[in-house]
Scaffold this motif. Structure first.
Motif, PDB file in Angstrom:
ATOM      1  N   VAL A 181      65.808 -49.000  67.587  1.00 57.45           N
ATOM      2  CA  VAL A 181      66.288 -48.720  66.216  1.00 57.45           C
ATOM      3  C   VAL A 181      66.032 -49.928  65.309  1.00 57.45           C
ATOM      4  N   ILE A 182      66.181 -51.121  65.872  1.00 55.65           N
ATOM      5  CA  ILE A 182      66.012 -52.350  65.092  1.00 55.65           C
ATOM      6  C   ILE A 182      64.637 -52.404  64.428  1.00 55.65           C
ATOM      7  N   ARG A 183      63.647 -51.757  65.039  1.00 58.11           N
ATOM      8  CA  ARG A 183      62.295 -51.803  64.463  1.00 58.11           C
ATOM      9  C   ARG A 183      61.884 -50.511  63.755  1.00 58.11           C
ATOM     10  N   TYR A 184      62.229 -49.364  64.373  1.00 57.85           N
ATOM     11  CA  TYR A 184      61.682 -48.092  63.875  1.00 57.85           C
ATOM     12  C   TYR A 184      62.732 -47.133  63.320  1.00 57.85           C
ATOM     13  N   GLY A 185      64.015 -47.475  63.426  1.00 57.90           N
ATOM     14  CA  GLY A 185      65.057 -46.509  63.063  1.00 57.90           C
ATOM     15  C   GLY A 185      65.308 -45.554  64.221  1.00 57.90           C
ATOM     16  N   GLY A 186      66.294 -44.666  64.066  1.00 51.90           N
ATOM     17  CA  GLY A 186      66.657 -43.729  65.134  1.00 51.90           C
ATOM     18  C   GLY A 186      65.849 -42.443  65.049  1.00 51.90           C
ATOM     19  N   THR A 187      66.346 -41.401  65.721  1.00 52.12           N
ATOM     20  CA  THR A 187      65.598 -40.134  65.760  1.00 52.12           C
ATOM     21  C   THR A 187      65.393 -39.577  64.347  1.00 52.12           C
ATOM     22  N   ARG A 188      66.425 -39.675  63.510  1.00 51.78           N
ATOM     23  CA  ARG A 188      66.318 -39.131  62.140  1.00 51.78           C
ATOM     24  C   ARG A 188      65.044 -39.610  61.438  1.00 51.78           C
ATOM     25  N   ALA A 189      64.749 -40.903  61.635  1.00 55.99           N
ATOM     26  CA  ALA A 189      63.607 -41.495  60.923  1.00 55.99           C
ATOM     27  C   ALA A 189      62.266 -40.956  61.431  1.00 55.99           C
ATOM     28  N   GLN A 190      62.271 -40.307  62.591  1.00 55.80           N
ATOM     29  CA  GLN A 190      61.010 -39.805  63.155  1.00 55.80           C
ATOM     30  C   GLN A 190      60.807 -38.321  62.857  1.00 55.80           C
ATOM     31  N   VAL A 191      61.830 -37.651  62.330  1.00 52.27           N
ATOM     32  CA  VAL A 191      61.739 -36.194  62.148  1.00 52.27           C
ATOM     33  C   VAL A 191      61.092 -35.880  60.798  1.00 52.27           C
ATOM     34  N   VAL A 192      59.894 -35.285  60.866  1.00 49.69           N
ATOM     35  CA  VAL A 192      59.210 -34.855  59.639  1.00 49.69           C
ATOM     36  C   VAL A 192      59.714 -33.466  59.238  1.00 49.69           C
ATOM     37  N   GLY A 193      60.012 -32.642  60.232  1.00 54.18           N
ATOM     38  CA  GLY A 193      60.556 -31.315  59.942  1.00 54.18           C
ATOM     39  C   GLY A 193      60.956 -30.619  61.227  1.00 54.18           C
ATOM     40  N   VAL A 194      61.808 -29.596  61.122  1.00 53.10           N
ATOM     41  CA  VAL A 194      62.177 -28.843  62.322  1.00 53.10           C
ATOM     42  C   VAL A 194      62.051 -27.341  62.083  1.00 53.10           C
ATOM     43  N   GLU A 195      61.949 -26.628  63.198  1.00 56.36           N
ATOM     44  CA  GLU A 195      62.129 -25.174  63.201  1.00 56.36           C
ATOM     45  C   GLU A 195      63.473 -24.942  63.876  1.00 56.36           C
ATOM     46  N   ALA A 196      64.287 -24.049  63.303  1.00 55.19           N
ATOM     47  CA  ALA A 196      65.607 -23.812  63.886  1.00 55.19           C
ATOM     48  C   ALA A 196      66.039 -22.376  63.641  1.00 55.19           C
ATOM     49  N   VAL A 197      66.933 -21.907  64.502  1.00 50.41           N
ATOM     50  CA  VAL A 197      67.522 -20.577  64.329  1.00 50.41           C
ATOM     51  C   VAL A 197      68.960 -20.759  63.871  1.00 50.41           C
ATOM     52  N   LEU A 198      69.308 -20.067  62.793  1.00 49.24           N
ATOM     53  CA  LEU A 198      70.673 -20.176  62.259  1.00 49.24           C
ATOM     54  C   LEU A 198      71.595 -19.191  62.979  1.00 49.24           C
ATOM     55  N   ALA A 199      72.884 -19.262  62.658  1.00 49.45           N
ATOM     56  CA  ALA A 199      73.885 -18.486  63.400  1.00 49.45           C
ATOM     57  C   ALA A 199      73.735 -16.978  63.214  1.00 49.45           C
ATOM     58  N   ASP A 200      73.026 -16.541  62.167  1.00 53.26           N
ATOM     59  CA  ASP A 200      72.814 -15.097  61.994  1.00 53.26           C
ATOM     60  C   ASP A 200      71.476 -14.649  62.577  1.00 53.26           C
ATOM     61  N   GLY A 201      70.799 -15.567  63.247  1.00 53.00           N
ATOM     62  CA  GLY A 201      69.539 -15.205  63.895  1.00 53.00           C
ATOM     63  C   GLY A 201      68.314 -15.419  63.014  1.00 53.00           C
ATOM     64  N   THR A 202      68.504 -15.879  61.777  1.00 52.14           N
ATOM     65  CA  THR A 202      67.317 -16.125  60.945  1.00 52.14           C
ATOM     66  C   THR A 202      66.667 -17.450  61.332  1.00 52.14           C
ATOM     67  N   VAL A 203      65.342 -17.492  61.117  1.00 52.48           N
ATOM     68  CA  VAL A 203      64.591 -18.682  61.515  1.00 52.48           C
ATOM     69  C   VAL A 203      64.192 -19.456  60.261  1.00 52.48           C
ATOM     70  N   ILE A 204      64.433 -20.783  60.270  1.00 52.16           N
ATOM     71  CA  ILE A 204      63.910 -21.623  59.190  1.00 52.16           C
ATOM     72  C   ILE A 204      62.900 -22.573  59.813  1.00 52.16           C
ATOM     73  N   SER A 205      61.812 -22.843  59.091  1.00 52.96           N
ATOM     74  CA  SER A 205      60.750 -23.616  59.721  1.00 52.96           C
ATOM     75  C   SER A 205      60.080 -24.558  58.734  1.00 52.96           C
ATOM     76  N   ARG A 206      60.050 -25.856  59.059  1.00 48.46           N
ATOM     77  CA  ARG A 206      59.347 -26.858  58.253  1.00 48.46           C
ATOM     78  C   ARG A 206      58.487 -27.684  59.218  1.00 48.46           C
ATOM     79  N   LEU A 207      57.446 -27.073  59.745  1.00 52.70           N
ATOM     80  CA  LEU A 207      56.614 -27.771  60.734  1.00 52.70           C
ATOM     81  C   LEU A 207      55.245 -28.144  60.156  1.00 52.70           C
ATOM     82  N   GLY A 208      55.108 -28.041  58.830  1.00 55.06           N
ATOM     83  CA  GLY A 208      53.805 -28.267  58.199  1.00 55.06           C
ATOM     84  C   GLY A 208      53.370 -29.725  58.144  1.00 55.06           C
ATOM     85  N   GLY A 209      54.277 -30.647  58.456  1.00 55.49           N
ATOM     86  CA  GLY A 209      53.895 -32.060  58.520  1.00 55.49           C
ATOM     87  C   GLY A 209      53.838 -32.765  57.183  1.00 55.49           C
ATOM     88  N   LEU A 210      54.456 -32.192  56.147  1.00 54.97           N
ATOM     89  CA  LEU A 210      54.441 -32.859  54.840  1.00 54.97           C
ATOM     90  C   LEU A 210      55.435 -34.021  54.845  1.00 54.97           C
TER      91      LEU A 210
END
Ligand code: FAD
Ligand code: MLT
Ligand code: ZN
Length: 470
Positions: free
Chosen positions: A170-199
């Motif tokens: 973390v001292i050099r690169y930050g934690g996991t948050r700093a490495q996440v460009v985007g995620v795909e996830a399923v919400l509690a109602d079963g809908t899918v959100i997706s930001r995997l385009g790498g922007l």
């Protein structure tokens, strides 16, 4: 109405089992008590609770269908990756709520690794991919995933995102948050959100991917992630120094920060931890006379960082008899073993109370003796073992002695931390272990805002009930 609800609750388990088997296949719906129990106890053995069954979906569509089936049946759902979390968030509550035991959804079959995108230095992986598998894939392309931690062979990317895992770099690169460009996830109602385009830049409203980072499975189920990679730096040097106090360690790290361009880790542990690790693992201590404090410094670069390291130390008084250096892989591994084996060595001693806290760096010197005294006061005769990521102000206070359900020592330590301006969780999260004390680190209005987000995204409260928010 009451009768109908009761009838539905009685019917739900079998109907749900059938529905889930139809989604993931009977082979991936586990209900044998012996098998289920291997999923329902956490890594520390402090947290455990019953589950109706374990389901192992293979992809995002199956995850969504599992969530919809549980939502229809009003069943809670506990999400599990590698089950290496240390705050009880990956296993069911000891005492199920009125809806009965939850379903446990294991994410380890979502283990696909996409090709490394060398143009962007990014990769897309499934949530069930282990950290070690991701590191291997990145290195094969001359790159590196910069988060590292000792549970690398089991911890999954989904779990690391859900907990915003920290680790040793973390001292050099930050934690996991700093490495996440985007995620795909399923919400509690079963809908899918997706930001995997790498922007890397994308200012189009709320950053839902980052909202899920550190949400501990309470807002959505991460199914895949687009991650940042950094250059692999083949040359490493590790220095282990014996010091007199925590204060001396924080002063030294402050000095090294101004001198070492390649500083990638600054870790601390103490005499009692070194002795325990050597006893448990059969390692020989690095030098004959034990030190009060051990400081491990790692630097990495394209060329050897050793010269820069030695130069940075040359204007300081360093005790040569309490110094070890390594630049070759086996020597580096040996020095790291003293630090990395703390977790397993403490667990071999008993079921630990694990209090992962962070403080302003200037307060660490005062905190270390104060917390030992406080532990002895409230849990006389117990064993306190401390270590951590000193460069981040993050100390792991481990106490062995009090029974798993006795929370006196937990409260005493967390109260001390809050009083010194620290946080009750640095990198492990709140889980089930610390829900009662969230208010020590978060204001009432912050907890209310978090609860409002939870209610908006999961109105039935089916995702990880009882985790993070009581
Ligand atoms: P799990 O333990 O399975 O789950 C953790 C939490 O994430 C739970 O709340 C779970 O419900 C949720 N979750 C899991 N997968 C998903 C998903 N796909 N979507 C939504 N929610 C999900 N942690 C650090 O931060 N730094 C360290 O240095 C460190 N070192 C460790 C060393 C050892 C030896 C061990 C045993 C643990 C260590 N940990 C460390 C803790 C642990 O490894 C991390 O918290 C890790 O991120 C957990 O990953 P996991 O896949 O095992 O998650
Ligand atoms: C560590 O830094 O060793 C980990 O966070 C695990 C632990 O605290 O036991
Ligand atoms: Zn840690």
């Amino acid at each position: 109405m009451v009768l109908r609800d009761a009838a539905q609750r009685l019917r739900a388990p079998t109907d749900l089992a059938g529905a889930l088997a139809a989604v993931v296949g009977a082979a991936h719906t586990l209900s044998d008590p012996g098998v289920v129990s291997s999923f329902t106890t956490d890594w520390t053995r402090r947290f455990q609770g019953p589950a109706r069954m374990v389901v192992r979906p293979a992809d995002t569509a199956e995850v969504a269908a599992v969530i919809r089936a549980c939502s229809d049946a009003g069943a809670g759902l506990v999400i599990q990756g590698g089950n290496t979390g240390l705050v009880g968030g990956s296993v069911p509550a000891a005492h199920p709520g009125p809806g009965g035991p939850p379903v446990l959804m294991s994410m380890t079959r979502l283990d696909g690794i996409g090709p490394v995108d060398k143009v962007a230095s990014q990769i897309t992986v499934g949530a069930g991919v282990t950290l070690a598998a991701l590191q291997k894939a990145a290195r094969a392309a001359g790159l590196e995933f910069p988060v590292d931690l000792a549970a690398r062979d089991s911890a999954t990317i989904g779990g690391m995102i859900a907990t915003n895992a920290g680790g040793v770099h973390v001292i050099r690169y930050g934690g996991t948050r700093a490495q996440v460009v985007g995620v795909e996830a399923v919400l509690a109602d079963g809908t899918v959100i997706s930001r995997l385009g790498g922007l890397v830049k994308d200012n189009t409203g709320y950053d839902l991917s980052q909202l899920l980072v550190g949400s501990e499975g309470t807002l959505g189920v991460v199914t895949a992630a687009r991650l940042r990679l950094v250059p692999h730096l083949p040359e490493r040097a590790v220095l282990l120094l014996g010091l007199e106090s925590t204060h001396a360690a924080t002063e030294l790290v402050a000095h090294l920060r101004t001198r070492l361009s390649g500083l990638s880790a600054a870790e601390i542990f103490y005499r009692e931890g070194m002795e325990l690790v050597c006893r448990h693992s059969g390692l020989t201590p690095p030098w004959p006379e034990p030190s009060a404090v051990y400081l491990l410094i790692e630097c990495s670069g394209r060329t050897s960082p050793l010269e820069e390291m030695m130069e940075a130390l040359s204007d300081l008084e360093v005790d040569d008899a309490a110094t070890a250096v390594a630049t070759d892989p086996s020597g580096i591994e040996r020095l790291w073993a003293y630090r990395e084996r703390h977790t397993e060595s403490v667990s071999a001693l008993g079921v630990p109370h694990k209090l992962d806290i962070t403080l302003p760096l200037g307060a660490l010197g005062e905190f270390e003796p104060a917390v030992r005294a406080r532990v002895e006061e409230v849990a006389p005769g117990s064993t306190a073992i401390l270590w951590g990521h000193v460069g981040d102000g993050n100390i792991h206070v481990n106490v062995v002695g009090p029974g798993p359900e006795d929370e006196t020592v937990d409260f005493a330590v967390l109260e001390l931390v809050a009083g010194l301006g620290g946080s009750i969780s640095a990198e492990h999260g709140i889980g089930r272990a610390k829900t009662a004390w969230l208010g020590l680190s978060r204001s009432e209005s912050e907890v209310a805002a978090m609860s409002a987000i939870k209610t908006a995204l999961d109105p039935q409260g089916i995702l990880n009930p009882g985790v993070l928010l009581a």
